[in-house]
Scaffold this motif. Structure first.
Motif, PDB file in Angstrom:
ATOM      1  N   VAL A   1      25.375  18.617   2.338  1.00  0.00           N
ATOM      2  CA  VAL A   1      24.038  18.732   2.558  1.00  0.00           C
ATOM      3  C   VAL A   1      23.655  17.289   3.729  1.00  0.00           C
ATOM      4  CG1 VAL A   1      21.724  18.542   1.649  1.00  0.00           C
ATOM      5  CG2 VAL A   1      23.546  19.863   0.587  1.00  0.00           C
ATOM      6  N   ALA A   2      24.371  16.213   2.980  1.00  0.00           N
ATOM      7  CA  ALA A   2      23.826  14.770   3.689  1.00  0.00           C
ATOM      8  C   ALA A   2      23.974  15.022   5.084  1.00  0.00           C
ATOM      9  CB  ALA A   2      24.515  13.826   2.931  1.00  0.00           C
ATOM     10  N   GLU A   3      25.293  15.519   5.594  1.00  0.00           N
ATOM     11  CA  GLU A   3      25.646  15.753   6.873  1.00  0.00           C
ATOM     12  C   GLU A   3      24.925  16.619   7.870  1.00  0.00           C
ATOM     13  OE1 GLU A   3      28.179  13.723   8.712  1.00  0.00           O
ATOM     14  OE2 GLU A   3      27.486  12.532   6.892  1.00  0.00           O
ATOM     15  N   ASN A   4      23.645  17.416   7.250  1.00  0.00           N
ATOM     16  CA  ASN A   4      23.192  18.578   8.063  1.00  0.00           C
ATOM     17  C   ASN A   4      21.785  18.261   7.850  1.00  0.00           C
ATOM     18  OD1 ASN A   4      25.473  20.430   9.085  1.00  0.00           O
ATOM     19  ND2 ASN A   4      26.050  20.143   7.005  1.00  0.00           N
ATOM     20  N   ILE A   5      21.319  16.994   7.315  1.00  0.00           N
ATOM     21  CA  ILE A   5      19.625  16.759   7.457  1.00  0.00           C
ATOM     22  C   ILE A   5      19.082  15.627   7.963  1.00  0.00           C
ATOM     23  CG2 ILE A   5      19.340  18.073   5.175  1.00  0.00           C
ATOM     24  CD1 ILE A   5      19.064  15.391   4.050  1.00  0.00           C
ATOM     25  N   THR A   6      18.226  15.594   8.475  1.00  0.00           N
ATOM     26  CA  THR A   6      17.556  14.393   9.021  1.00  0.00           C
ATOM     27  C   THR A   6      16.519  13.725   8.059  1.00  0.00           C
ATOM     28  OG1 THR A   6      18.066  15.004  11.220  1.00  0.00           O
ATOM     29  CG2 THR A   6      16.597  13.179  11.315  1.00  0.00           C
ATOM     30  N   LEU A   7      16.399  12.548   7.538  1.00  0.00           N
ATOM     31  CA  LEU A   7      15.503  12.061   6.956  1.00  0.00           C
ATOM     32  C   LEU A   7      14.298  11.796   7.676  1.00  0.00           C
ATOM     33  CD1 LEU A   7      17.467   9.067   4.874  1.00  0.00           C
ATOM     34  CD2 LEU A   7      17.168  11.514   4.271  1.00  0.00           C
ATOM     35  N   THR A   8      13.334  12.095   7.003  1.00  0.00           N
ATOM     36  CA  THR A   8      11.722  12.062   7.620  1.00  0.00           C
ATOM     37  C   THR A   8      11.671  10.585   7.800  1.00  0.00           C
ATOM     38  OG1 THR A   8      11.224  13.922   6.313  1.00  0.00           O
ATOM     39  CG2 THR A   8       9.270  12.503   7.100  1.00  0.00           C
ATOM     40  N   GLU A   9      10.746  10.177   9.189  1.00  0.00           N
ATOM     41  CA  GLU A   9      10.541   9.016   9.478  1.00  0.00           C
ATOM     42  C   GLU A   9       9.329   8.390   8.770  1.00  0.00           C
ATOM     43  OE1 GLU A   9       8.138   6.845  13.156  1.00  0.00           O
ATOM     44  OE2 GLU A   9       8.732   8.920  13.357  1.00  0.00           O
ATOM     45  N   ASN A  10       9.551   7.220   8.407  1.00  0.00           N
ATOM     46  CA  ASN A  10       8.766   6.121   7.968  1.00  0.00           C
ATOM     47  C   ASN A  10       8.263   5.083   8.748  1.00  0.00           C
ATOM     48  OD1 ASN A  10       6.957   4.678   6.051  1.00  0.00           O
ATOM     49  ND2 ASN A  10       8.861   4.067   4.853  1.00  0.00           N
ATOM     50  N   ASN A  11       7.019   5.206   9.226  1.00  0.00           N
ATOM     51  CA  ASN A  11       6.511   4.017  10.122  1.00  0.00           C
ATOM     52  C   ASN A  11       5.988   2.736   9.243  1.00  0.00           C
ATOM     53  OD1 ASN A  11       4.021   4.982   9.284  1.00  0.00           O
ATOM     54  ND2 ASN A  11       3.554   6.127  11.115  1.00  0.00           N
ATOM     55  N   GLY A  12       6.087   3.070   8.149  1.00  0.00           N
ATOM     56  CA  GLY A  12       5.733   1.702   7.173  1.00  0.00           C
ATOM     57  C   GLY A  12       4.182   1.838   6.849  1.00  0.00           C
ATOM     58  N   ILE A  13       3.349   2.895   7.668  1.00  0.00           N
ATOM     59  CA  ILE A  13       1.846   2.637   7.570  1.00  0.00           C
ATOM     60  C   ILE A  13       0.965   3.423   6.485  1.00  0.00           C
ATOM     61  CG2 ILE A  13      -0.418   3.052   9.015  1.00  0.00           C
ATOM     62  CD1 ILE A  13       1.558   2.438  11.341  1.00  0.00           C
ATOM     63  N   PHE A  14       0.555   2.875   5.571  1.00  0.00           N
ATOM     64  CA  PHE A  14      -0.538   3.554   4.876  1.00  0.00           C
ATOM     65  C   PHE A  14      -1.928   3.718   5.297  1.00  0.00           C
ATOM     66  CE2 PHE A  14      -3.664   3.427   1.272  1.00  0.00           C
ATOM     67  CZ  PHE A  14      -3.218   4.849   0.764  1.00  0.00           C
ATOM     68  N   ARG A  15      -2.062   4.892   5.858  1.00  0.00           N
ATOM     69  CA  ARG A  15      -3.386   4.810   6.818  1.00  0.00           C
ATOM     70  C   ARG A  15      -4.599   4.573   5.904  1.00  0.00           C
ATOM     71  NH1 ARG A  15      -3.792  10.695   8.984  1.00  0.00           N
ATOM     72  NH2 ARG A  15      -5.219   9.653  10.875  1.00  0.00           N
ATOM     73  N   GLN A  16      -5.502   3.696   6.562  1.00  0.00           N
ATOM     74  CA  GLN A  16      -6.690   3.502   5.910  1.00  0.00           C
ATOM     75  C   GLN A  16      -7.987   3.824   6.990  1.00  0.00           C
ATOM     76  OE1 GLN A  16      -7.386   1.764   2.522  1.00  0.00           O
ATOM     77  NE2 GLN A  16      -6.106   3.191   2.805  1.00  0.00           N
ATOM     78  N   SER A  17      -7.522   4.441   8.114  1.00  0.00           N
ATOM     79  CA  SER A  17      -8.744   4.947   8.897  1.00  0.00           C
ATOM     80  C   SER A  17      -8.096   5.989   9.973  1.00  0.00           C
ATOM     81  CB  SER A  17      -9.162   3.841   9.887  1.00  0.00           C
ATOM     82  OG  SER A  17      -8.313   3.684  10.872  1.00  0.00           O
ATOM     83  N   LEU A  18      -8.896   7.042  10.382  1.00  0.00           N
ATOM     84  CA  LEU A  18      -8.282   8.085  10.978  1.00  0.00           C
ATOM     85  C   LEU A  18      -7.657   7.578  12.329  1.00  0.00           C
ATOM     86  CD1 LEU A  18     -11.153  10.636  10.683  1.00  0.00           C
ATOM     87  CD2 LEU A  18      -8.941  10.636   9.604  1.00  0.00           C
ATOM     88  N   SER A  19      -7.963   6.314  12.805  1.00  0.00           N
ATOM     89  CA  SER A  19      -7.357   5.759  13.891  1.00  0.00           C
ATOM     90  C   SER A  19      -5.936   5.238  13.788  1.00  0.00           C
ATOM     91  CB  SER A  19      -8.301   4.798  14.603  1.00  0.00           C
ATOM     92  OG  SER A  19      -8.313   3.653  13.749  1.00  0.00           O
ATOM     93  N   ASP A  20      -5.453   5.158  12.487  1.00  0.00           N
ATOM     94  CA  ASP A  20      -4.159   4.736  12.254  1.00  0.00           C
ATOM     95  C   ASP A  20      -3.089   5.842  12.303  1.00  0.00           C
ATOM     96  OD1 ASP A  20      -5.154   2.299  11.360  1.00  0.00           O
ATOM     97  OD2 ASP A  20      -5.291   2.720   9.076  1.00  0.00           O
ATOM     98  N   PRO A  21      -2.165   5.460  12.882  1.00  0.00           N
ATOM     99  CA  PRO A  21      -0.862   6.423  13.082  1.00  0.00           C
ATOM    100  C   PRO A  21      -0.667   7.228  11.844  1.00  0.00           C
ATOM    101  CG  PRO A  21      -0.461   4.443  14.133  1.00  0.00           C
ATOM    102  CD  PRO A  21      -1.367   4.092  13.118  1.00  0.00           C
ATOM    103  N   VAL A  22      -0.318   8.520  12.186  1.00  0.00           N
ATOM    104  CA  VAL A  22       0.175   9.201  10.754  1.00  0.00           C
ATOM    105  C   VAL A  22       1.565   8.780  10.598  1.00  0.00           C
ATOM    106  CG1 VAL A  22       0.712  11.696  10.317  1.00  0.00           C
ATOM    107  CG2 VAL A  22      -1.155  11.345  11.549  1.00  0.00           C
TER     108      VAL A  22
END
Length: 667
Positions: A279-300
C-alpha cells in the motif's frame, strides 16, 4: 433449546435476515429458493451493499462519529468515565456480549451459496465484477473476525451455515487459539486481495478495493504479532502460563504452526511489513500547506479538507470513504459538533503533550515552548498537526455562511466546561477541528453530509515502520523514508534521530500510555514510532486497539493515572467570570452537589472525573489484566453445557474473568 443454541451460534440477524431486508431485492424469506437468489451480479452487489454500514465504522447521526471513537483512552476523554478503568465495575454479563455470529453467518451464507455457482460458471454478469463482490464478502468476514479477535482472542472459526441441531452447534462453539483466528483472517484477506479490483467498481472509492484488503491485512498481522510478543508467557496467548485453552481437550496439545511462539511472532510481523509495503508504495500522501483557513481568501489546505470533504474520491490517500446524501436522508452530526464541543469528547493533556515542537524536539527540552497557560500558548511552535487541529477560542470555524447551519458556532467560543448536556460540553477544555467543514450548511441539526474516511493510506507507512522495528530492532531504508514523509507533511523537523536522542522516557511516561509495554518503559526509538502513530492518527479510532496490543496499561494495575484537560486554574479561570455579577461560575467541592469542575487542590488542570466524591474514578484510572479481553456472558456457557454445568461446555472463559454473572475481574 435448539433454537436458543442457534441464536447464540449464528445470531438472530443471521437466522431471520432482519438486518438484510432493506437492501436485498428479493422474494420474501419464506419463498427463497436457490434457483432465484444470488445468481447474478446485481444481487451479489446488493447483498454486499447492505453490509458496509453494518460492519465498517462511519459517522453517526448523534455523536462525533469516527472522531469520537478514541474516547476512554489516554488521548481523548468524554464527560463520563469508563468502567474499564475502575476494576470491579466491568462485570460478566448474564447474556449478550461479544459472543455473537450474525455477521459471520451472513458472510457464510453468501459464500456457501455463491462460490459453487461461480466455480460452475453459473452466475450471470461480468466476471470481474462477480469476483470483486465475492472478494468483498471475504473482506467483511475477515473484518468481523478481527473485531472478535480484538475483544475475545480465541474464537470459533466457522465457515459454513450451521444446521438447527444441538450436536453440531455445540461442536462449533470450540474456541480456536487466537493466532489461528488471525491466520484465518489473513487467509480471507488474501482471497479478497486476489479477487478484488485495484480500483473499486464505482470508481469513487465508496466500495472496497485491493488496497483496503492489503491495509487491513497489515493491521491484523501487526496486531497479532505485537500481541503475541508483549503477552508472551501469559494466559493471554496459547500455551502461556494459565492459558484457559489448555483446560479443554481439543486445545490441550496445541502446537504453533510456525513451531513456537517466537517464530509465530516473526510470521505475523513479516506479513504486516509486506502487506503495508504494497500500500505504502502505491499511494501519495495528501499535501499539507500548513494553513488553517481563517478567511475565504486563504489558500485551501488539502490535508485539512480531506477529513471533511463532501467528495473524498479525489484524495489518493483515502482508500475507502462513506458518502452521505441529504436528499436521501443519510446524514450525520459531525460538523455541528466539530464547530463546538466535539459532542463532549475532548483531547487530554496527555495527547497535547505527546506532540513535538516544530523543530522535532520534545516540549520539555525546548526553549521555544510557550507553556500551557492558554490554549493558544500550547499551539505555538508545535508540530503542524497540533497547530492545524487544536481549536482556540476566537478562531473562525465557519467561513461560508448559510441559514441552514442552525447548530454550529461560527466563532469558536470559550470552552463550556460547566453546563453539561446536549453534546455541547467541552469535557477537557481541549477540542479539535478534525472533521470540520467550513461551510455552515453542514451545521444543520444532524444534517451534515460530509464524507467519512474508513481507510487512510498513511496507516500503511506507520504499520511498516513499526513492524520493521519490532521485527529487527532497526529501521530499514523504506521505514526511514516513510517516517521522513510523514514528518515533512506534518511540518515537523524530519530529523527523527534528534527527537530520539532528546526523548526522556520518564517524562513521556507521565502523559502517554504507549511509553509502556508490560509495565516497563520501552526504548526511545520504539516509543517515537508509537508517538508518530498517535499524533498522525489522532481521533481516528485506532488508539484503544493499539494500547491493548502493546499491553500498555499494566502500569495502572498498581498506580493510578489521572485524566486531565487544560490548565483551568491559571489565567484561563478568568474566562469564567460572570459579566453581570463579576463572580466566577466555577464551582468545586467534592461534596458540593453543584460542583461543575475539579478543585485546584487536586490539580491545576481540569480533571473531568474528579468533581464529585461519588465518582468511582475519583482517585484516577486503574486497570485489571483481565480487561485486555472482554468476558463471555454466562448464557453461552449454559446453553452449550450438559444440565447447566458450565464445566461441560466447550467454551472457556477469558483469563481473569469468572464464570459467574454480575461479577468483576478476578485479577
Amino acid at each position: 433449546m435448539r433454537n436458543i443454541i442457534r441464536t447464540v451460534i449464528i445470531g438472530v440477524c443471521g437466522l431471520t435476515f432482519s438486518c438484510c431486508n432493506d437492501f436485498l431485492d428479493r422474494e420474501p424469506i419464506s419463498n427463497i429458493t436457490p434457483d432465484v437468489y444470488l445468481t447474478e451480479e446485481t444481487q451479489l452487489a446488493s447483498y454486499a451493499n447492505g453490509m458496509y454500514a453494518d460492519i465498517l465504522p462511519s459517522n453517526s447521526s448523534t455523536s462525533f462519529g469516527i472522531f469520537g471513537i478514541d474516547e476512554h483512552t489516554d488521548n481523548m476523554a468524554g464527560e463520563s468515565y469508563s468502567n474499564k478503568y475502575v476494576p470491579g465495575q466491568w462485570k460478566v454479563g448474564q447474556s449478550g456480549g461479544e459472543w455473537s455470529f450474525d455477521i459471520i453467518y451472513r458472510c457464510n451464507y453468501f459464500l456457501e451459496r455463491v462460490i459453487p455457482l461461480w466455480k460452475d460458471n453459473a452466475l450471470m454478469g461480468a466476471e470481474e465484477n462477480i469476483k470483486h463482490y465475492i472478494g468483498e464478502i471475504y473482506f467483511f468476514r475477515a473484518y468481523e473476525y478481527f473485531n472478535k479477535l480484538q475483544k475475545l482472542g480465541d474464537f470459533p472459526i466457522i465457515t459454513t451455515t450451521m444446521p438447527d441441531q444441538m450436536e453440531p452447534l455445540v461442536a462449533a462453539s470450540k474456541r480456536m487459539p487466537r493466532n489461528e483466528v488471525a491466520r484465518f483472517i489473513i487467509q480471507d484477506l488474501d482471497s479478497a486481495i486476489v479477487l478484488m479490483k485495484d480500483i473499486d467498481p464505482d470508481g469513487h472509492k465508496n466500495r472496497l478495493s485491493k488496497k483496503c484488503a492489503q491495509l487491513l491485512k497489515s493491521r491484523v498481522a501487526l496486531f497479532e504479532g505485537t500481541w503475541l510478543k508483549y503477552f508472551k508467557g501469559t494466559a493471554f496467548v496459547p500455551n502461556g502460563e494459565g492459558w484457559p485453552g489448555k483446560s479443554k481437550e481439543y486445545n490441550a496439545n496445541y502446537q504453533y504452526p510456525s513451531g513456537d511462539i517466537d517464530s509465530e511472532i516473526n510470521y505475523f510481523l513479516e506479513q504486516a511489513k509486506n502487506a503495508a509495503y504494497e500500500v505504502a508504495e502505491n499511494i501519495t500522501l495528501t499535501e499539507n500547506n500548513g494553513i488553517f483557513r481563517q478567511s475565504l481568501s486563504d489558500p485551501v489546505n488539502p490535508y485539512f479538507d480531506m477529513f471533511s470533504a463532501e467528495d473524498m474520491s479525489g484524495y489518493d490517500e483515502v482508500l475507502l470513504w462513506r458518502k452521505y446524501d441529504k436528499g436521501l436522508g443519510i446524514t450525520h452530526a459531525v460538523n455541528q459538533f466539530a464547530s463546538r464541543g466535539n459532542a463532549g469528547v475532548g483531547l487530554t493533556r496527555g495527547m497535547i503533550n505527546t506532540f513535538l515542537m516544530e523543530d522535532g524536539t520534545p516540549f520539555y527540552t525546548s526553549s521555544n515552548y510557550s507553556g500551557d497557560e492558554t490554549i493558544a500558548d500550547v499551539k505555538k511552535n508545535r508540530d503542524g498537526r497540533l497547530n492545524l487541529f487544536l481549536k482556540v477560542p476566537g478562531q473562525t470555524n465557519l467561513l461560508i455562511l448559510s441559514s441552514e447551519g442552525t447548530h454550529g458556532a461560527i466563532i469558536e467560543p470559550v470552552p463550556d466546561i460547566t453546563t453539561g448536556g446536549a453534546g455541547w460540553t467541552y469535557s477537557t477544555g481541549y477540542t479539535i477541528s478534525k472533521g470540520l467543514n467550513f461551510d455552515q450548511k453542514h451545521c444543520g441539526n444532524f444534517l451534515s453530509y460530509t464524507g467519512s474516511i474508513t481507510f487512510r493510506g498513511v496507516e500503511a507507512l506507520l504499520n511498516y515502520m513499526e513492524a520493521c522495528y519490532e521485527l529487527t530492532g532497526q529501521l530499514d531504508d523504506n521505514a526511514k523514508h516513510y517516517w521522513r514523509l510523514i514528518r515533512e507533511r506534518a511540518h515537523c523537523d524530519i530529523d527523527y534521530k534528534k527527537t530520539i536522542a532528546l526523548t526522556d522516557m520518564s517524562e513521556e511516561a507521565k502523559w502517554n500510555w504507549g511509553a509502556y509495554s508490560k509495565g516497563e518503559l520501552v526504548d526511545p526509538t520504539l516509543y517515537n514510532i508509537r508517538r508518530e502513530r498517535c499524533c498522525e492518527l489522532m481521533a481516528e479510532g485506532l488508539r484503544y486497539m493499539d494500547l491493548c496490543r502493546w499491553r500498555a496499561m499494566d502500569q495502572m494495575i498498581n498506580q493510578s493515572y489521572h485524566i486531565e484537560g487544560f490548565k483551568l486554574w491559571g489565567s484561563m479561570q478568568n474566562w469564567y467570570i460572570d459579566e453581570n455579577t463579576g463572580e466566577s461560575i466555577l464551582i468545586y467541592g467534592l461534596d458540593n452537589p453543584e460542583s461543575n469542575v475539579s478543585s485546584p487542590e487536586r490539580s491545576l488542570y481540569l480533571r473531568p472525573y474528579e468533581k464529585s466524591s461519588k465518582s468511582l474514578a475519583l482517585d484516577g484510572y486503574r486497570w485489571a489484566m483481565a480487561h485486555y479481553l472482554s468476558p463471555i456472558a454466562i448464557q453461552h456457557f449454559l446453553i452449550t453445557s450438559n444440565n447447566n454445568d458450565v464445566e461441560t461446555s466447550p467454551i472457556y472463559q477469558n483469563p481473569g474473568w469468572p464464570v459467574v454473572p454480575n461479577e468483576g475481574a478476578l485479577y
